[in-house]
Structure formats: C-alpha cells, structure tokens
Scaffold this motif. Structure first.
Motif, PDB file in Angstrom:
ATOM      1  N   ILE A  97       0.836  -1.203   0.000  1.00 49.03           N
ATOM      2  CA  ILE A  97       0.000   0.000   0.000  1.00 49.03           C
ATOM      3  C   ILE A  97       0.865   1.244   0.000  1.00 49.03           C
ATOM      4  CG2 ILE A  97      -1.607   1.353   1.416  1.00 49.03           C
ATOM      5  CD1 ILE A  97      -2.865  -1.365   2.249  1.00 49.03           C
ATOM      6  N   LEU A  98       1.892   1.276   0.834  1.00 51.45           N
ATOM      7  CA  LEU A  98       2.750   2.457   0.915  1.00 51.45           C
ATOM      8  C   LEU A  98       3.522   2.687  -0.372  1.00 51.45           C
ATOM      9  CD1 LEU A  98       4.088   2.152   4.558  1.00 51.45           C
ATOM     10  CD2 LEU A  98       2.441   3.818   3.674  1.00 51.45           C
ATOM     11  N   SER A  99       3.892   1.619  -1.077  1.00 49.35           N
ATOM     12  CA  SER A  99       4.679   1.790  -2.294  1.00 49.35           C
ATOM     13  C   SER A  99       3.848   2.314  -3.450  1.00 49.35           C
ATOM     14  CB  SER A  99       5.351   0.475  -2.681  1.00 49.35           C
ATOM     15  OG  SER A  99       4.383  -0.447  -3.107  1.00 49.35           O
ATOM     16  N   THR A 100       2.523   2.221  -3.391  1.00 50.53           N
ATOM     17  CA  THR A 100       1.689   2.681  -4.494  1.00 50.53           C
ATOM     18  C   THR A 100       0.914   3.951  -4.165  1.00 50.53           C
ATOM     19  OG1 THR A 100      -0.139   1.281  -3.770  1.00 50.53           O
ATOM     20  CG2 THR A 100       1.380   0.350  -5.387  1.00 50.53           C
ATOM     21  N   THR A 101       1.061   4.463  -2.958  1.00 48.73           N
ATOM     22  CA  THR A 101       0.323   5.642  -2.539  1.00 48.73           C
ATOM     23  C   THR A 101       1.049   6.903  -2.960  1.00 48.73           C
ATOM     24  OG1 THR A 101      -0.521   4.429  -0.642  1.00 48.73           O
ATOM     25  CG2 THR A 101      -0.674   6.813  -0.539  1.00 48.73           C
ATOM     26  N   ALA A 102       0.302   7.893  -3.396  1.00 54.23           N
ATOM     27  CA  ALA A 102       0.882   9.179  -3.757  1.00 54.23           C
ATOM     28  C   ALA A 102       1.315   9.902  -2.484  1.00 54.23           C
ATOM     29  CB  ALA A 102      -0.146  10.011  -4.513  1.00 54.23           C
ATOM     30  N   LEU A 103       2.251  10.830  -2.632  1.00 58.39           N
ATOM     31  CA  LEU A 103       2.737  11.613  -1.504  1.00 58.39           C
ATOM     32  C   LEU A 103       1.827  12.811  -1.298  1.00 58.39           C
ATOM     33  CD1 LEU A 103       4.999  12.284   0.565  1.00 58.39           C
ATOM     34  CD2 LEU A 103       6.001  13.662  -1.235  1.00 58.39           C
ATOM     35  N   PHE A 104       1.407  13.045  -0.054  1.00 57.43           N
ATOM     36  CA  PHE A 104       0.542  14.168   0.277  1.00 57.43           C
ATOM     37  C   PHE A 104       1.307  15.180   1.114  1.00 57.43           C
ATOM     38  CE2 PHE A 104      -2.306  10.635  -0.403  1.00 57.43           C
ATOM     39  CZ  PHE A 104      -3.317  11.194  -1.146  1.00 57.43           C
ATOM     40  N   ALA A 105       1.085  16.469   0.868  1.00 55.31           N
ATOM     41  CA  ALA A 105       1.647  17.553   1.671  1.00 55.31           C
ATOM     42  C   ALA A 105       0.559  18.598   1.814  1.00 55.31           C
ATOM     43  CB  ALA A 105       2.863  18.143   0.980  1.00 55.31           C
ATOM     44  N   GLY A 106      -0.089  18.613   2.963  1.00 56.60           N
ATOM     45  CA  GLY A 106      -1.220  19.519   3.109  1.00 56.60           C
ATOM     46  C   GLY A 106      -2.261  19.130   2.093  1.00 56.60           C
ATOM     47  N   ASP A 107      -2.633  20.061   1.240  1.00 56.36           N
ATOM     48  CA  ASP A 107      -3.622  19.782   0.197  1.00 56.36           C
ATOM     49  C   ASP A 107      -2.976  19.381  -1.129  1.00 56.36           C
ATOM     50  OD1 ASP A 107      -5.866  20.331   1.803  1.00 56.36           O
ATOM     51  OD2 ASP A 107      -5.605  22.482   1.494  1.00 56.36           O
ATOM     52  N   ILE A 108      -1.651  19.366  -1.180  1.00 59.13           N
ATOM     53  CA  ILE A 108      -0.930  19.038  -2.412  1.00 59.13           C
ATOM     54  C   ILE A 108      -0.605  17.548  -2.451  1.00 59.13           C
ATOM     55  CG2 ILE A 108       1.220  19.388  -3.707  1.00 59.13           C
ATOM     56  CD1 ILE A 108      -0.570  21.819  -3.830  1.00 59.13           C
ATOM     57  N   VAL A 110       1.602  14.771  -4.767  1.00 63.56           N
ATOM     58  CA  VAL A 110       2.606  14.563  -5.812  1.00 63.56           C
ATOM     59  C   VAL A 110       2.445  13.125  -6.274  1.00 63.56           C
ATOM     60  CG1 VAL A 110       5.056  14.532  -6.373  1.00 63.56           C
ATOM     61  CG2 VAL A 110       4.170  16.213  -4.729  1.00 63.56           C
ATOM     62  N   LYS A 111       2.208  12.960  -7.563  1.00 59.28           N
ATOM     63  CA  LYS A 111       1.883  11.644  -8.091  1.00 59.28           C
ATOM     64  C   LYS A 111       2.680  11.355  -9.363  1.00 59.28           C
ATOM     65  CE  LYS A 111      -2.225   8.921  -8.975  1.00 59.28           C
ATOM     66  NZ  LYS A 111      -3.648   8.937  -9.187  1.00 59.28           N
ATOM     67  N   ASP A 112       2.985  10.095  -9.581  1.00 59.96           N
ATOM     68  CA  ASP A 112       3.637   9.617 -10.812  1.00 59.96           C
ATOM     69  C   ASP A 112       4.957  10.316 -11.112  1.00 59.96           C
ATOM     70  OD1 ASP A 112       1.694   7.741 -11.266  1.00 59.96           O
ATOM     71  OD2 ASP A 112       0.531   8.991 -12.621  1.00 59.96           O
ATOM     72  N   ALA A 113       5.733  10.612 -10.089  1.00 61.32           N
ATOM     73  CA  ALA A 113       7.030  11.266 -10.295  1.00 61.32           C
ATOM     74  C   ALA A 113       8.037  10.282 -10.882  1.00 61.32           C
ATOM     75  CB  ALA A 113       7.550  11.812  -8.966  1.00 61.32           C
ATOM     76  N   TYR A 114       8.837  10.755 -11.828  1.00 59.43           N
ATOM     77  CA  TYR A 114       9.927   9.947 -12.364  1.00 59.43           C
ATOM     78  C   TYR A 114      10.977  10.855 -12.989  1.00 59.43           C
ATOM     79  CZ  TYR A 114       8.330  10.594 -17.196  1.00 59.43           C
ATOM     80  OH  TYR A 114       7.991  11.135 -18.407  1.00 59.43           O
ATOM     81  N   MET A 115      12.189  10.326 -13.085  1.00 65.59           N
ATOM     82  CA  MET A 115      13.278  10.978 -13.803  1.00 65.59           C
ATOM     83  C   MET A 115      13.723  10.010 -14.890  1.00 65.59           C
ATOM     84  SD  MET A 115      15.510  12.574 -10.674  1.00 65.59           S
ATOM     85  CE  MET A 115      16.488  13.662 -11.716  1.00 65.59           C
ATOM     86  N   ARG A 116      14.214  10.565 -15.979  1.00 62.06           N
ATOM     87  CA  ARG A 116      14.734   9.715 -17.046  1.00 62.06           C
ATOM     88  C   ARG A 116      16.202   9.437 -16.788  1.00 62.06           C
ATOM     89  NH1 ARG A 116      12.946  12.231 -22.625  1.00 62.06           N
ATOM     90  NH2 ARG A 116      13.836  10.304 -23.359  1.00 62.06           N
ATOM     91  N   SER A 117      16.618   8.217 -17.092  1.00 63.17           N
ATOM     92  CA  SER A 117      18.022   7.854 -16.923  1.00 63.17           C
ATOM     93  C   SER A 117      18.892   8.707 -17.842  1.00 63.17           C
ATOM     94  CB  SER A 117      18.232   6.370 -17.211  1.00 63.17           C
ATOM     95  OG  SER A 117      17.808   6.058 -18.525  1.00 63.17           O
ATOM     96  N   SER A 118      20.153   8.862 -17.443  1.00 61.52           N
ATOM     97  CA  SER A 118      21.077   9.680 -18.229  1.00 61.52           C
ATOM     98  C   SER A 118      22.261   8.833 -18.674  1.00 61.52           C
ATOM     99  CB  SER A 118      21.579  10.865 -17.386  1.00 61.52           C
ATOM    100  OG  SER A 118      22.392  10.403 -16.324  1.00 61.52           O
ATOM    101  N   THR A 119      23.067   9.401 -19.542  1.00 54.60           N
ATOM    102  CA  THR A 119      24.314   8.749 -19.941  1.00 54.60           C
ATOM    103  C   THR A 119      25.371   9.067 -18.885  1.00 54.60           C
ATOM    104  OG1 THR A 119      25.149  10.635 -21.187  1.00 54.60           O
ATOM    105  CG2 THR A 119      23.710   9.096 -22.374  1.00 54.60           C
ATOM    106  N   PRO A 120      26.469   8.323 -18.861  1.00 56.39           N
ATOM    107  CA  PRO A 120      27.516   8.602 -17.870  1.00 56.39           C
ATOM    108  C   PRO A 120      28.128  10.005 -17.984  1.00 56.39           C
ATOM    109  CG  PRO A 120      27.826   6.424 -18.809  1.00 56.39           C
ATOM    110  CD  PRO A 120      26.739   7.092 -19.603  1.00 56.39           C
TER     111      PRO A 120
END
Length: 182
Positions: free
Chosen positions: A15-26, A28-38
């Motif tokens: 449950i915790l691994s699939t729950t969005a992060l809440f901050a007050g009324d905000i 944050v959902k589906d956050a990701y970064m793209r991998s980079s080259t070295p």
C-alpha cells in the motif's frame, strides 16, 4: 514471527509503495526521472501536482544533492519550429481543486551540473518548495527513457479537458491501445 504479522507487513508495504505523496492539500503523483548517460550534465524530473484544497498554491523551487543547480523550466515556442527551454519565473501555479502536469516538452524540473549519472532503478531525493504547503521531500525513481507514462494513461482514462497535459502524451503503442481502461 507469525504468518499473520508477516502478511500484514507485506500488505502495508504494498500500500505504501503505491500511494501518492501528500503535503497539506498538495498531492505529488507519478514522479519519475529519465536515466542519463555517464557523461550527461543535465537531467529532468516529471510529475503530477494535484491540489485538493480550496486555495491556490504554487511550486516555487526544487533542490537536490544530485545536481549543482535545480530549476523549474518550461519550453517556449520561438517560431519556425524552434523551441527554447527557459526557467519559469515566479513558480508553477497549482490551482485549488486542480492539477498541473510537469511533463516532457512542457514544464519540468531541470537538474544542471549532475554530480553523478541518473541510473535506471535508483532513486533521487528532491525537495519541492510550495508557497503555502512548504517543503515536501519526494523520492523520485529513475526510469529508462521509455517508462514513466502512467500519468498519460490516467489522464486519458479520466478524459481530462484539453490543455491539462494529456494531448502531449506520447502516442499509444498497439499493446497499450488494446488494454482495457478500468
């Protein structure tokens, strides 16, 4: 350890691994970064900001140890097919009861002067600073360049209004098109 204790701990972890992060009324959902080259000097993060409150808020800054500088960026059409990436002055509005997508080709969090490559499977801690919600620490997974499209599927399934970001989603592949929307 009893089976029920292990089972309960496993359920809680899922449950915790699939729950969005809440901050007050905000949220944050589906956050990701793209991998980079070295040798990459820059990277970017993408996510969905949702405001469940009655008051507008604004993402005004971001920071992380993964880069020397972190800025809020967008792309502007300079005409003749030329796009220019620029820093967003004054932050990113997150309207009350609404959302704002940080996505490729649009608003995003830019990491300049990477201190190490962004490696698929690793996670990056980023602090988002909101005008009203304050500082929110987010752990963002690094994904391959073809992952991170789940918000597109959600946006399409909710049939969000034009201008909300869904129109910039990459085209569906045949296998994605054939999957039923729940």
């Amino acid at each position: 350890m009893k089976f029920t204790t292990v089972f309960a701990a496993g359920i809680a972890a899922c449950i915790l691994s699939t729950t969005a992060l809440f901050a007050g009324d905000i949220t944050v959902k589906d956050a990701y970064m793209r991998s980079s080259t070295p040798t990459s000097k820059t990277g970017a993060a993408f996510l969905m900001l949702m405001n469940g409150g009655d008051v507008d808020d604004r993402l005004i800054a971001a920071s992380s140890d993964v880069a020397k500088r972190v800025e809020l960026h967008t792309h502007k059409d300079m005409g003749n097919g030329v796009m220019q990436m620029t820093e967003i002055e004054g932050g990113i509005a997150v309207p009350a009861g609404g959302m704002h997508m940080l996505q490729r080709g649009s608003d995003h969090i830019m990491f300049m002067g990477l201190t190490a490559p962004l490696v698929q499977g690793e996670e990056v801690t980023v602090t988002l600073t909101f005008e009203k919600a304050g500082e929110v620490e987010v752990v963002i997974p690094v994904r391959s360049r073809t992952q991170g499209r789940s918000w597109c599927h959600e946006a399409r399934s909710q049939q969000l209004r034009p201008g909300s970001g869904w129109a910039l989603c990459p085209p569906l592949t045949l296998s994605e098109f054939q999957q039923p929307t729940l």
